[in-house]
Write a protein that holds these residues in place. Sequence first.
Motif, short mmCIF file in Angstrom:
data_model
loop_
_atom_site.label_atom_id
_atom_site.label_comp_id
_atom_site.label_asym_id
_atom_site.label_seq_id
_atom_site.Cartn_x
_atom_site.Cartn_y
_atom_site.Cartn_z
N GLN A 1 0.76 -1.14 -0.01
CA GLN A 1 -0.23 -0.03 0.11
C GLN A 1 0.83 1.21 0.03
OE1 GLN A 1 -3.25 -0.15 0.36
NE2 GLN A 1 -3.77 2.03 0.52
N PHE A 2 0.60 2.52 -0.67
CA PHE A 2 1.15 3.56 -0.63
C PHE A 2 -0.08 4.69 -0.31
CE2 PHE A 2 2.43 7.40 -2.33
CZ PHE A 2 3.57 7.65 -1.57
N SER A 3 0.18 5.44 0.51
CA SER A 3 -0.63 6.39 1.08
C SER A 3 -0.21 7.67 0.93
CB SER A 3 -1.10 6.24 2.85
OG SER A 3 -1.75 4.94 2.57
N PRO A 4 -0.51 8.52 -0.23
CA PRO A 4 0.01 9.74 -0.07
C PRO A 4 -0.34 11.05 0.88
CG PRO A 4 -1.39 9.40 -2.12
CD PRO A 4 -1.41 8.14 -1.23
N ALA A 5 0.39 11.62 1.08
CA ALA A 5 0.14 12.90 2.06
C ALA A 5 -0.64 13.92 1.20
CB ALA A 5 1.66 13.52 2.65
N ARG A 6 -0.37 14.02 0.18
CA ARG A 6 -1.21 15.15 -0.77
C ARG A 6 -1.45 14.47 -2.03
NH1 ARG A 6 1.82 19.10 -2.51
NH2 ARG A 6 0.78 20.52 -3.72
N VAL A 7 -2.35 15.07 -2.58
CA VAL A 7 -2.77 14.73 -4.15
C VAL A 7 -2.87 15.79 -4.85
CG1 VAL A 7 -4.10 13.34 -5.74
CG2 VAL A 7 -3.58 12.41 -3.66
N VAL A 8 -2.09 15.99 -6.17
CA VAL A 8 -2.23 16.99 -6.89
C VAL A 8 -2.57 16.53 -8.40
CG1 VAL A 8 -1.27 19.13 -8.08
CG2 VAL A 8 -0.52 18.54 -5.82
N MET A 9 -3.60 17.01 -8.88
CA MET A 9 -4.41 16.50 -10.12
C MET A 9 -4.50 17.54 -11.09
SD MET A 9 -7.27 14.30 -8.63
CE MET A 9 -7.75 15.73 -7.67
N GLN A 10 -4.28 17.38 -12.35
CA GLN A 10 -4.28 18.52 -13.45
C GLN A 10 -5.98 18.08 -13.92
OE1 GLN A 10 -5.12 17.16 -16.44
NE2 GLN A 10 -3.51 15.56 -16.89
#
Length: 198
Positions: free
Chosen positions: A90-99
């Motif tokens: 599993q990988f849990s990002p601290a923040r997600v940025v999307m275009q």
Amino acid sequence: MAGPGIASKETIVPAGQENSFDAQDVLQVGDTAFTYFRLDRVPGSQRLPYSLKVLLENLLRTEDGLNVTAEQIQAVADWNPQAEPATEIQFSPARVVMQDFTGVPAVVDLATMREAVAELGGDPARINPLAPAELVIDHSVIADLFGGPDAFAGNVDLEYQRNLERYQFLRWGQTAFDGFAVVPPDTGIVHQVNLEYL
């Protein structure tokens, strides 16, 4: 457990979080205590490349015994560059940025999940991004106008005219979902906005 400059320290593991390797620790700096996770508590971690150490720290920080297990953590520490991967982690990002081209469908998915939860009698407000998420509108803006002092503003106006329904939907999403923000098309490209603003 006391250390240099620390009279006493208490490591508290939040409910639902595991600490199988006793890696959670506290660093006291003046009056401020910082929780961190010690990689040296995981056998084999010292030899890992930096990128896998970042992944290992993420797993230690999010270990819950269900999505992230001690076995997954040890599998990363036991990484063999010659072997085929055998363990899914599993990988849990601290923040997600999307275009916009990838982010708008994600917001549609969240809205659809809310609708389904409501139909099943649940609380749709419980459906939110798990990590703070920002959607930067930059990929859909077309350069119809160029070479003049009003080109930038004119292209942004055309973008809003062409995609009014999408912007109304995103405005709703920004108010409906916790931890979700939309960066408008007159701010910059996603990489620049990510580095300079977010």
